[in-house]
Scaffold this motif. Structure first.
Motif, PDB file in Angstrom:
ATOM      1  N   SER A 256     -16.104 -31.424 -54.208  1.00 63.70           N
ATOM      2  CA  SER A 256     -14.846 -31.961 -53.710  1.00 63.70           C
ATOM      3  C   SER A 256     -14.001 -30.842 -53.102  1.00 63.70           C
ATOM      4  CB  SER A 256     -14.110 -32.667 -54.856  1.00 63.70           C
ATOM      5  OG  SER A 256     -13.011 -33.404 -54.376  1.00 63.70           O
ATOM      6  N   GLY A 257     -12.674 -30.999 -53.096  1.00 57.37           N
ATOM      7  CA  GLY A 257     -11.806 -30.001 -52.472  1.00 57.37           C
ATOM      8  C   GLY A 257     -11.956 -28.623 -53.083  1.00 57.37           C
ATOM      9  N   ALA A 258     -11.690 -27.595 -52.292  1.00 54.23           N
ATOM     10  CA  ALA A 258     -11.939 -26.211 -52.709  1.00 54.23           C
ATOM     11  C   ALA A 258     -11.213 -25.832 -53.992  1.00 54.23           C
ATOM     12  CB  ALA A 258     -11.543 -25.258 -51.583  1.00 54.23           C
ATOM     13  N   SER A 259     -10.007 -26.348 -54.197  1.00 62.25           N
ATOM     14  CA  SER A 259      -9.227 -25.957 -55.379  1.00 62.25           C
ATOM     15  C   SER A 259      -9.547 -26.780 -56.615  1.00 62.25           C
ATOM     16  CB  SER A 259      -7.732 -26.067 -55.071  1.00 62.25           C
ATOM     17  OG  SER A 259      -7.383 -27.409 -54.783  1.00 62.25           O
ATOM     18  N   SER A 260     -10.397 -27.799 -56.464  1.00 65.62           N
ATOM     19  CA  SER A 260     -10.710 -28.676 -57.592  1.00 65.62           C
ATOM     20  C   SER A 260     -11.755 -28.044 -58.505  1.00 65.62           C
ATOM     21  CB  SER A 260     -11.202 -30.028 -57.094  1.00 65.62           C
ATOM     22  OG  SER A 260     -12.453 -29.896 -56.438  1.00 65.62           O
ATOM     23  N   ARG A 261     -11.847 -28.591 -59.721  1.00 69.25           N
ATOM     24  CA  ARG A 261     -12.867 -28.161 -60.682  1.00 69.25           C
ATOM     25  C   ARG A 261     -13.657 -29.373 -61.124  1.00 69.25           C
ATOM     26  NH1 ARG A 261      -9.676 -25.760 -65.443  1.00 69.25           N
ATOM     27  NH2 ARG A 261     -11.722 -25.234 -66.302  1.00 69.25           N
ATOM     28  N   PRO A 262     -14.980 -29.274 -61.165  1.00 71.21           N
ATOM     29  CA  PRO A 262     -15.758 -30.378 -61.735  1.00 71.21           C
ATOM     30  C   PRO A 262     -15.267 -30.699 -63.140  1.00 71.21           C
ATOM     31  CG  PRO A 262     -17.191 -28.769 -60.676  1.00 71.21           C
ATOM     32  CD  PRO A 262     -15.826 -28.158 -60.729  1.00 71.21           C
ATOM     33  N   TRP A 263     -15.266 -31.991 -63.490  1.00 71.34           N
ATOM     34  CA  TRP A 263     -14.685 -32.341 -64.779  1.00 71.34           C
ATOM     35  C   TRP A 263     -15.465 -31.757 -65.945  1.00 71.34           C
ATOM     36  CZ3 TRP A 263     -10.145 -33.325 -66.289  1.00 71.34           C
ATOM     37  CH2 TRP A 263      -9.922 -33.761 -67.597  1.00 71.34           C
ATOM     38  N   ASP A 264     -16.761 -31.612 -65.807  1.00 72.82           N
ATOM     39  CA  ASP A 264     -17.508 -30.991 -66.907  1.00 72.82           C
ATOM     40  C   ASP A 264     -17.099 -29.536 -67.092  1.00 72.82           C
ATOM     41  OD1 ASP A 264     -18.704 -30.487 -64.440  1.00 72.82           O
ATOM     42  OD2 ASP A 264     -20.726 -30.364 -65.252  1.00 72.82           O
ATOM     43  N   PHE A 265     -16.691 -28.859 -65.997  1.00 70.81           N
ATOM     44  CA  PHE A 265     -16.168 -27.493 -66.126  1.00 70.81           C
ATOM     45  C   PHE A 265     -14.853 -27.508 -66.901  1.00 70.81           C
ATOM     46  CE2 PHE A 265     -18.183 -25.053 -62.308  1.00 70.81           C
ATOM     47  CZ  PHE A 265     -19.435 -25.487 -62.697  1.00 70.81           C
ATOM     48  N   VAL A 266     -13.995 -28.474 -66.614  1.00 61.96           N
ATOM     49  CA  VAL A 266     -12.717 -28.588 -67.321  1.00 61.96           C
ATOM     50  C   VAL A 266     -12.964 -28.772 -68.807  1.00 61.96           C
ATOM     51  CG1 VAL A 266     -10.623 -29.969 -67.586  1.00 61.96           C
ATOM     52  CG2 VAL A 266     -11.541 -29.533 -65.290  1.00 61.96           C
ATOM     53  N   GLU A 267     -13.882 -29.674 -69.147  1.00 65.80           N
ATOM     54  CA  GLU A 267     -14.185 -29.962 -70.550  1.00 65.80           C
ATOM     55  C   GLU A 267     -14.786 -28.752 -71.260  1.00 65.80           C
ATOM     56  OE1 GLU A 267     -14.021 -32.763 -72.551  1.00 65.80           O
ATOM     57  OE2 GLU A 267     -12.983 -34.054 -71.119  1.00 65.80           O
ATOM     58  N   ALA A 268     -15.597 -27.992 -70.524  1.00 65.58           N
ATOM     59  CA  ALA A 268     -16.292 -26.843 -71.132  1.00 65.58           C
ATOM     60  C   ALA A 268     -15.475 -25.554 -71.064  1.00 65.58           C
ATOM     61  CB  ALA A 268     -17.633 -26.638 -70.438  1.00 65.58           C
ATOM     62  N   GLY A 269     -14.323 -25.589 -70.401  1.00 63.81           N
ATOM     63  CA  GLY A 269     -13.516 -24.383 -70.266  1.00 63.81           C
ATOM     64  C   GLY A 269     -14.055 -23.408 -69.236  1.00 63.81           C
ATOM     65  N   ASP A 270     -14.900 -23.890 -68.326  1.00 68.21           N
ATOM     66  CA  ASP A 270     -15.421 -23.056 -67.251  1.00 68.21           C
ATOM     67  C   ASP A 270     -14.337 -22.946 -66.170  1.00 68.21           C
ATOM     68  OD1 ASP A 270     -16.764 -22.049 -64.960  1.00 68.21           O
ATOM     69  OD2 ASP A 270     -18.659 -22.930 -65.603  1.00 68.21           O
ATOM     70  N   PRO A 271     -13.851 -21.734 -65.871  1.00 73.30           N
ATOM     71  CA  PRO A 271     -12.719 -21.597 -64.952  1.00 73.30           C
ATOM     72  C   PRO A 271     -13.077 -21.727 -63.478  1.00 73.30           C
ATOM     73  CG  PRO A 271     -13.439 -19.430 -65.666  1.00 73.30           C
ATOM     74  CD  PRO A 271     -14.262 -20.433 -66.445  1.00 73.30           C
ATOM     75  N   ARG A 272     -14.368 -21.821 -63.144  1.00 76.40           N
ATOM     76  CA  ARG A 272     -14.753 -21.843 -61.736  1.00 76.40           C
ATOM     77  C   ARG A 272     -14.243 -23.094 -61.027  1.00 76.40           C
ATOM     78  NH1 ARG A 272     -21.100 -21.158 -61.908  1.00 76.40           N
ATOM     79  NH2 ARG A 272     -20.734 -22.450 -63.776  1.00 76.40           N
ATOM     80  N   THR A 273     -13.891 -22.921 -59.773  1.00 73.50           N
ATOM     81  CA  THR A 273     -13.493 -24.019 -58.911  1.00 73.50           C
ATOM     82  C   THR A 273     -14.597 -24.262 -57.887  1.00 73.50           C
ATOM     83  OG1 THR A 273     -12.429 -22.597 -57.286  1.00 73.50           O
ATOM     84  CG2 THR A 273     -11.075 -23.342 -59.153  1.00 73.50           C
ATOM     85  N   VAL A 274     -14.416 -25.296 -57.073  1.00 73.58           N
ATOM     86  CA  VAL A 274     -15.368 -25.538 -55.992  1.00 73.58           C
ATOM     87  C   VAL A 274     -15.397 -24.359 -55.033  1.00 73.58           C
ATOM     88  CG1 VAL A 274     -15.773 -26.968 -53.939  1.00 73.58           C
ATOM     89  CG2 VAL A 274     -15.310 -28.049 -56.146  1.00 73.58           C
ATOM     90  N   ALA A 275     -14.253 -23.704 -54.838  1.00 70.07           N
ATOM     91  CA  ALA A 275     -14.228 -22.516 -53.978  1.00 70.07           C
ATOM     92  C   ALA A 275     -15.192 -21.451 -54.475  1.00 70.07           C
ATOM     93  CB  ALA A 275     -12.814 -21.953 -53.904  1.00 70.07           C
ATOM     94  N   ASP A 276     -15.341 -21.338 -55.790  1.00 73.08           N
ATOM     95  CA  ASP A 276     -16.307 -20.385 -56.350  1.00 73.08           C
ATOM     96  C   ASP A 276     -17.740 -20.852 -56.100  1.00 73.08           C
ATOM     97  OD1 ASP A 276     -14.397 -18.560 -57.607  1.00 73.08           O
ATOM     98  OD2 ASP A 276     -14.016 -20.198 -59.016  1.00 73.08           O
ATOM     99  N   LEU A 277     -17.962 -22.149 -56.188  1.00 75.02           N
ATOM    100  CA  LEU A 277     -19.325 -22.668 -56.050  1.00 75.02           C
ATOM    101  C   LEU A 277     -19.844 -22.591 -54.621  1.00 75.02           C
ATOM    102  CD1 LEU A 277     -19.235 -25.811 -58.386  1.00 75.02           C
ATOM    103  CD2 LEU A 277     -20.003 -23.490 -58.908  1.00 75.02           C
ATOM    104  N   VAL A 278     -18.952 -22.582 -53.622  1.00 74.30           N
ATOM    105  CA  VAL A 278     -19.420 -22.515 -52.237  1.00 74.30           C
ATOM    106  C   VAL A 278     -19.554 -21.085 -51.734  1.00 74.30           C
ATOM    107  CG1 VAL A 278     -18.537 -24.801 -51.656  1.00 74.30           C
ATOM    108  CG2 VAL A 278     -17.086 -22.778 -51.273  1.00 74.30           C
ATOM    109  N   ARG A 279     -19.253 -20.113 -52.581  1.00 78.75           N
ATOM    110  CA  ARG A 279     -19.546 -18.724 -52.234  1.00 78.75           C
ATOM    111  C   ARG A 279     -21.039 -18.469 -52.460  1.00 78.75           C
ATOM    112  NH1 ARG A 279     -14.449 -17.704 -55.298  1.00 78.75           N
ATOM    113  NH2 ARG A 279     -12.821 -17.402 -53.710  1.00 78.75           N
ATOM    114  N   PRO A 280     -21.598 -17.428 -51.824  1.00 80.81           N
ATOM    115  CA  PRO A 280     -23.044 -17.188 -51.957  1.00 80.81           C
ATOM    116  C   PRO A 280     -23.544 -17.150 -53.394  1.00 80.81           C
ATOM    117  CG  PRO A 280     -22.172 -15.867 -50.177  1.00 80.81           C
ATOM    118  CD  PRO A 280     -20.984 -16.529 -50.816  1.00 80.81           C
ATOM    119  N   GLU A 281     -22.779 -16.532 -54.301  1.00 84.06           N
ATOM    120  CA  GLU A 281     -23.254 -16.459 -55.686  1.00 84.06           C
ATOM    121  C   GLU A 281     -23.234 -17.834 -56.352  1.00 84.06           C
ATOM    122  OE1 GLU A 281     -18.947 -14.812 -55.603  1.00 84.06           O
ATOM    123  OE2 GLU A 281     -20.743 -14.829 -54.326  1.00 84.06           O
TER     124      GLU A 281
END
Length: 387
Positions: A256-281
């Motif tokens: 979804s939008g770059a600033s959003s976080r997948p809900w499973d990340f929210v539940e698990a306390g994973d701080p990554r956003t979609v912006a992090d996921l679309v970077r090469p790493e």
């Protein structure tokens, strides 16, 4: 019918009439054939990379022309020539069946409000952090849901779709798998589907885990292999990771939008956003368990404050570098859903310059696209490929 519903404007009408004639002619030839194509995907269909490029995916069927997630919508998408049908946003019933609805809340997609026997089921729940009021599939048995009928979800944009309100019931995923086999035989070519697990963390907490149910049905129908004609998708990466351990189907992570976080990340306390996921790493991490991504179109070509397209990002090239296919969502020909410069007037029910918009996105090198209007997308693809 296709020409009348698709576009009432000059060149588009004539071209859609031509497409409709081609589809009907092809359909007649296919129906007259013996229909020997195998549907189980284990006989070497060539896999997802054998699909046309760019692939046109009928978003919830032909949802620009029929109420979404109905067999009427799915069927029309195939008739229009869609390469793949997104048959199934999968949500569970109270008794554990998987059904196809845009969301578990069904007040906007069925006639449940007109059923006095279910008035007491209306409630407010917190769905992925958002208070949502209505009726929910997990509070109904399958038999109860089958008494309801589908209606158009956004009638203000698609008043013509309301003509079909009440015509179709809610399909189950198992019915979709059987329909896929039937259509493959009738058409003499493999029909592909692209179901999505909806809110998997929410449902797992309710004891209604989606992934095991999906895998069980895919195995039952022999569609759990690497080359099976079923691509699975979810906005929650952990759902795809779980399915990666259960089946060998191609998997796609929706973004979804770059600033959003997948809900499973929210539940698990994973701080990554979609912006992090679309970077090469981030893309490399996704590629460790999935075969593709489905980003919102704004991640491919951002819009400015006025809603106009700007410069494409490097996402397509970066995804391909990671070995991932890329199927963005959602191309639609109605004015409100088009970039500002491609709209025609301000009528929310009018069709804008979808050909120009679609071609612009195709030029980025995307592998496929979800579209509510498969006929428009296919004609735009023809323009792009032949132009």
């Amino acid at each position: 019918m296709v020409a009348q519903e698709s576009d009432g404007q000059g060149r588009g009408t004539a071209r859609r009439a031509l497409l409709g004639a081609a589809v009907l002619g092809a359909g007649g030839a296919v129906l007259g054939a013996t229909g020997t194509a195998r549907a189980d995907g284990r006989q070497g269909s060539g896999g997802y990379r054998s699909l046309p490029k760019p692939t046109v995916i009928g978003h919830r069927g032909a949802s620009g022309y029929r109420p979404e997630h109905t067999f009427g919508s799915y069927q029309l998408a195939l008739d229009m020539g869609a390469d793949v049908v997104e048959a199934g946003d999968l949500v569970p019933t109270k008794d554990g069946h998987l059904v196809c609805r845009h969301e578990p809340e069904i007040g906007g997609t069925t006639d449940v409000a007109a059923h006095p026997e279910f008035a007491g089921r209306r409630t407010t729940k917190t769905l992925d952090g958002v208070a949502t009021t209505g009726w929910f599939t997990e509070d109904f048995t399958l038999a109860e849901l089958k008494t309801l009928r589908a209606v158009e979800r956004i009638p203000a944009n698609r008043p013509h779709n309301t003509l079909y309100d009440g015509r179709w019931e809610i399909p189950t995923f198992e019915e979709v798998l059987r329909w896929q086999d039937e259509q493959t035989r009738k058409r003499g070519k493999q029909v592909w589907i692209y179901p999505e697990t909806k809110h998997p963390t929410y449902f797992r907490k309710l004891g209604l885990g989606l992934e095991e149910r999906v895998a069980k049905l895919l195995r039952k129908y022999g569609k759990d292999g690497r080359n099976a004609p079923v691509i699975l998708q979810s906005f929650e990466p952990s759902s795809m990771q779980r399915l990666n351990k259960l089946v060998d189907n191609p998997l796609v992570v929706l973004l979804s939008g770059a600033s959003s976080r997948p809900w499973d990340f929210v539940e698990a306390g994973d701080p990554r956003t979609v912006a992090d996921l679309v970077r090469p790493e981030g893309l490399k991490w996704i590629a460790s368990y999935a075969q593709g991504i489905g980003p919102t179109l704004d991640l491919v070509i951002p819009k400015d404050a006025s809603g106009n397209l700007t410069t494409p990002t490097t996402l397509v090239a970066d995804a391909h570098e990671a070995g991932l296919i890329l199927h963005p969502y959602t191309m639609r020909n109605e004015n409100p859903f088009l970039p500002a410069s491609f709209r025609k007037g301000t009528d929310p029910t009018a069709y804008g310059d979808a050909f120009g918009a679609f071609r612009t996105y195709f030029e980025t090198g995307i592998d496929g696209v979800f579209s509510d209007n498969a006929d428009t997308a296919l004609l735009a693809r023809a323009d792009f490929v032949n132009g």
